[in-house]
Design a protein around this motif. Structure first.
Motif, PDB file in Angstrom:
ATOM      1  N   SER A 350       4.747  -0.449  -8.371  1.00  0.00           N
ATOM      2  CA  SER A 350       5.411  -1.656  -7.871  1.00  0.00           C
ATOM      3  C   SER A 350       6.554  -1.983  -8.827  1.00  0.00           C
ATOM      4  O   SER A 350       6.619  -1.465  -9.948  1.00  0.00           O
ATOM      5  N   HIS A 351       7.459  -2.853  -8.404  1.00  0.00           N
ATOM      6  CA  HIS A 351       8.602  -3.233  -9.234  1.00  0.00           C
ATOM      7  C   HIS A 351       9.119  -4.582  -8.748  1.00  0.00           C
ATOM      8  O   HIS A 351       8.767  -5.051  -7.661  1.00  0.00           O
ATOM      9  N   ASN A 352       9.919  -5.190  -9.564  1.00  0.00           N
ATOM     10  CA  ASN A 352      10.376  -6.556  -9.288  1.00  0.00           C
ATOM     11  C   ASN A 352      11.526  -6.577  -8.282  1.00  0.00           C
ATOM     12  O   ASN A 352      12.634  -7.034  -8.573  1.00  0.00           O
ATOM     13  N   HIS A 353      11.257  -6.044  -7.098  1.00  0.00           N
ATOM     14  CA  HIS A 353      12.205  -6.060  -5.984  1.00  0.00           C
ATOM     15  C   HIS A 353      11.421  -6.406  -4.721  1.00  0.00           C
ATOM     16  O   HIS A 353      10.247  -6.038  -4.574  1.00  0.00           O
ATOM     17  N   GLN A 369       7.212  -8.958  -2.996  1.00  0.00           N
ATOM     18  CA  GLN A 369       7.424  -7.830  -3.902  1.00  0.00           C
ATOM     19  C   GLN A 369       6.954  -6.509  -3.294  1.00  0.00           C
ATOM     20  O   GLN A 369       5.893  -6.434  -2.682  1.00  0.00           O
ATOM     21  N   GLN A 370       7.776  -5.487  -3.500  1.00  0.00           N
ATOM     22  CA  GLN A 370       7.479  -4.169  -2.943  1.00  0.00           C
ATOM     23  C   GLN A 370       6.322  -3.492  -3.686  1.00  0.00           C
ATOM     24  O   GLN A 370       6.193  -3.605  -4.905  1.00  0.00           O
ATOM     25  N   VAL A 371       5.502  -2.784  -2.920  1.00  0.00           N
ATOM     26  CA  VAL A 371       4.489  -1.874  -3.465  1.00  0.00           C
ATOM     27  C   VAL A 371       4.772  -0.510  -2.859  1.00  0.00           C
ATOM     28  O   VAL A 371       4.831  -0.369  -1.633  1.00  0.00           O
ATOM     29  N   VAL A 513       3.602   2.494   0.818  1.00  0.00           N
ATOM     30  CA  VAL A 513       2.168   2.229   0.679  1.00  0.00           C
ATOM     31  C   VAL A 513       1.813   1.182   1.720  1.00  0.00           C
ATOM     32  O   VAL A 513       2.479   0.144   1.825  1.00  0.00           O
ATOM     33  N   CYS A 514       0.793   1.457   2.506  1.00  0.00           N
ATOM     34  CA  CYS A 514       0.444   0.529   3.582  1.00  0.00           C
ATOM     35  C   CYS A 514      -1.047   0.618   3.890  1.00  0.00           C
ATOM     36  O   CYS A 514      -1.769   1.460   3.340  1.00  0.00           O
ATOM     37  N   GLY A 515      -1.499  -0.279   4.760  1.00  0.00           N
ATOM     38  CA  GLY A 515      -2.907  -0.314   5.145  1.00  0.00           C
ATOM     39  C   GLY A 515      -3.145   0.472   6.414  1.00  0.00           C
ATOM     40  O   GLY A 515      -2.599   0.151   7.467  1.00  0.00           O
ATOM     41  N   ASN A 516      -3.969   1.504   6.319  1.00  0.00           N
ATOM     42  CA  ASN A 516      -4.270   2.385   7.449  1.00  0.00           C
ATOM     43  C   ASN A 516      -5.559   1.920   8.120  1.00  0.00           C
ATOM     44  O   ASN A 516      -6.614   1.844   7.481  1.00  0.00           O
TER      45      ASN A 516
END
Length: 761
Positions: A350-353, A369-371, A513-516
């Motif tokens: 993850s990062h601060n975007h 925030q993006q993961v 990255v997402c929920g399957n």
């Protein structure tokens, strides 16, 4: 109408078929004529002619397969896989592949014989063999030898079935001069072994059938055993060998059906003996041999390697010098770790975007925030990623009161993930992910939001292994070795990543990255890699040698078997050179194997159009003859003699069934398919083409005595066909051997049908 006979009271005797196979049993409905088919003058060729013709076609097959075999001196197409696997065998390093081990072991054995150490890993198409001192000619020669042997084996198969020299020569010439067969027989691939073992199986079964009236004699048993061994070698090379099993199964079932007839005079005990003899030689013995190659596979691959990540933790513990043995550590709460996705080997990140408020397709995001998942190719890049705090995650107990450190983490525990780089907590919620509208978004939340949405930050760690048999297992989690799924407690989705499509520039081209929602999918698996905050006083910081844990062979075999079938079934992604079965019989498309931009040379995998189309024409003619015969007999009009019908339905029918069994099932498959999948069917179709050509040039109808074969018609047809096949092969040799530079005009002149070649402009 003198040749057409109506039903009469007296019936002619039927001739025993050459092979007891598919098709209707020849009936005895034709009236005995003044001059019956038994009065036909035989024209069997002298034995010496067979040996001469076989020697000629074998020499030709040897020449076209060994000619220029050292070119190119670079890695070509799937040599990147099978050359690599041979190197892993030689280094005894564990790897994973979709195919059974026999042919790969054979390639490695060649490397062992020439003293190669396996240091070169065939990583990229175009890598130099000369620079890396690889005995690639020896590897390729092993394929060429197998491809060469296939040709005379086909010749002798038709000879065993009592076909003429010309028919035998035609069948073997179709494969001898087929561009696709030649290419596959000159490279470090599995297809030469596959085609040879298919030819061995057909030949052994045909040979066995000649002793069917001598049931349980030594020769009968010998060729039945050899059929079983050949079948085992086919399926131990590639799983498409099941189609060869289907082919032989059709013949065996027809045999047993005939033996079941009470007129045969066999009692039930004798029938049972026939059944169990075939079950033993064609099922039990081949299965034992099939298992042997896997036993050898495991016995050789005793060291950790790139295949570890596919296997369960228990399996990995059986390997010497593995990541599990040397650097696996127990995971405790409040450890800060790196986490990787097993299928894509990327770092959870993850990062601060933030996600953009609105995606390119107009959908709205959470704008939080993006993961993502960050892929690193080289070891140096992976080391940098390991030291990046944006890839560090602290594992926190999923309780309000918390848990002290030094408490082990187990599967089935409910935990939270705190992102060390930015300090927030991982959360999943019912917002569509950036690339998958049906999947959930993962993000990072802070402070009060993390507290008020506490349940949405809870994740359950579910143990996973290759067989899914231990999915509810509670086991201590260790770095490197324990595989698990991260299940969101609130919405019951599995954390997942994929590399088939990457995020846009705003996501730095990382993986999503997402929920399957398909929680059971094996590609939801993750593992912890490195504990980054391990203190010197922590006992885990000191390496303690661990004992390799043995595992029963059958348990390892079953796990690997399950994985191989699973990954074969999910191999459905698009490929620019994949093709569908409807294009194969006419060889409408091919595959680019290798090209050199500097010299503008290329190897393009395409079949010999003349040979392929000749096979299709004869298959169509066969269908027409069968239809005409069935319709005419419904009207009590008998054109073909019983002997001719025996050859048509039994001998030619068996070969036709073999072609269909190796071809038609591909229409039911969803996995990637390529032209090379058709080569076993093409090989059997070549046998069929030779057999039907002989039939068409024979005297098959009732009438005056005449030579059984029209030798002139047969030799002219075969001569013209073989010449045309050879001319096509010669014309396309530039893209078969790849050593000739063509002008754009010459390239375009070879772009037949749907063939798209390099350097046409």
């Amino acid at each position: 109408m003198s040749q057409l006979r109506k039903r009469g009271a007296k019936k002619s005797g039927s001739t025993t078929p050459s092979v007891a196979v598919t098709g209707t049993d020849v009936t005895k409905e034709a009236e005995q004529t003044k001059v019956s088919d038994s009065n036909s003058v035989g024209s069997k060729d002298p034995e010496s002619y067979y040996y001469i013709a076989c020697a000629v076609i074998t020499i030709l097959a040897t020449y076209v397969r060994f000619d220029r075999i050292s070119f190119p001196d670079k890695v070509v197409f799937d040599e990147v896989h099978f050359g690599k696997f041979a190197s892993y065998y030689l280094e005894r390093t564990y790897f994973f592949d979709l195919h059974p081990p026999f042919a790969k072991l054979l390639i490695a054995f060649v490397g062992y014989l020439v003293g190669y150490d396996g240091k070169f890993k065939f990583n990229n198409i175009g890598d130099s063999y000369i620079t890396n001192n690889v005995p690639y000619v020896a590897y390729r020669a092993a394929s060429a030898i197998q491809g060469t042997i296939t040709v005379p084996l086909m010749f002798w198969t038709l000879k065993t079935l009592n076909f003429s020299v010309a028919a035998c020569f035609l069948a073997s010439a179709i494969v001898c001069f087929d561009n696709a067969h030649v290419i596959d027989s000159r490279l470090i691939l599995l297809d030469a072994t596959l085609n040879l073992t298919v030819a061995m199986t057909i030949f052994s079964y045909v040979k066995y059938s000649t002793y069917r009236k001598q049931a349980f004699s030594r020769d009968w048993w010998t060729w039945l055993y050899l059929t079983g061994v050949s079948l085992s070698l086919v399926i131990s090379t590639k799983y498409v060998g099941v189609f060869t099993y289907l082919t032989i199964g059709i013949g065996v079932l027809h045999e047993l059906w005939i033996l079941l007839d009470h007129k045969r005079g066999l009692d039930l005990n004798e029938l049972a003996y026939h059944f169990f003899a075939r079950a033993w030689t064609l099922i039990a013995v081949p299965f034992a041999l099939y298992l042997f190659w896997f036993y050898l596979h495991f016995a050789i691959l005793t060291k950790s390697g790139p295949g570890d990540s596919f296997m369960s933790g228990d399996f990995q513990e059986t390997l010497q010098e593995s990541a599990d043995t040397k650097s696996s550590k127990e995971v405790h709460y409040f450890d800060q770790l790196t986490l990787t996705h097993l299928n894509t080997d990327c770092f959870f990140h993850s990062h601060n975007h933030q996600y953009p408020l609105r995606y390119e397709d107009g959908r709205i995001s959470s704008n939080q925030q993006q993961v993502t998942c960050e892929y690193k190719e080289t070891n140096a890049e992976k080391e940098v990623a390991t030291n990046d705090a944006n890839n560090w995650w602290e594992i926190v107990p999923g309780t309000v009161t918390g848990t002290s450190e030094f408490v082990e983490v187990f599967t089935e525990d409910v935990v939270r993930f705190r992102h060390v780089g930015t300090g927030g907590y991982l959360l999943a919620h019912d917002v569509a992910s950036p690339l998958k509208a049906t999947h959930e978004e993962f993000t990072i939340v802070y402070d009060e939001v993390a507290a008020t949405r506490f349940n949405e930050t809870l994740f359950k760690l579910k143990y996973t292994d290759a067989t899914q048999s231990n999915k509810n297992k509670r086991t201590m989690i260790k770095t490197h070795s324990t595989q698990f799924k991260v299940i969101h407690v609130d919405t019951v989705v599995a954390m997942w990543s994929h590399d088939d499509e990457h995020l846009p520039e705003w996501g730095f081209k990382h993986q999503e990255v997402c929920g399957n929602k398909k929680v059971q999918d094996n590609d939801n698996s993750w593992s912890f890699k490195t504990i980054v905050n391990l203190k010197p006083e922590d006992p885990r910081s000191k390496y303690t040698p661990k004992k390799v844990t043995p595992q029963p062979f059958l348990k390892k075999w079953w796990e690997l078997q399950f994985l191989m079938f699973h990954h074969n079934n999910i191999l459905t992604s698009e490929h620019p050179f994949a093709s569908q079965p409807d294009s194969w019989p006419l060889t409408l498309s091919g595959v680019s194997f290798w090209n050199d931009n500097d010299s503008k040379r290329q190897i393009f995998f395409i079949g010999n159009v003349v040979g392929f189309w000749l096979e299709v024409a004869l298959i169509a003619i066969y269908g027409g003859i069968i239809l005409a015969d069935q319709i005419s007999r419904r009207r009590a009009v008998y054109v073909l003699t019983d002997k001719a019908r025996s050859r048509l339905y039994n001998t030619c029918g068996f070969l036709f069934a073999g072609w269909a069994a190796h071809y038609l099932p591909f229409f039911l498959m969803g996995r990637q398919k390529f032209l090379h999948h058709y080569l076993p069917a093409h090989l059997i179709a070549a046998l069929f083409a030779g057999a039907l050509t002989d039939f068409l040039c024979s005297h098959n109808t009732f009438g005056p005595a005449r030579p059984q074969i029209n030798a002139i018609k047969l030799k002219v047809f075969v001569g013209v066909s073989v010449a045309a096949i050879a001319v096509f092969f010669y014309y396309f040799q530039a893209i078969t051997y790849g050593d000739i530079s063509l002008t754009p005009e010459q390239v375009r002149s070879r772009q037949w049908l749907d063939i798209k070649l390099h350097y046409a402009k």
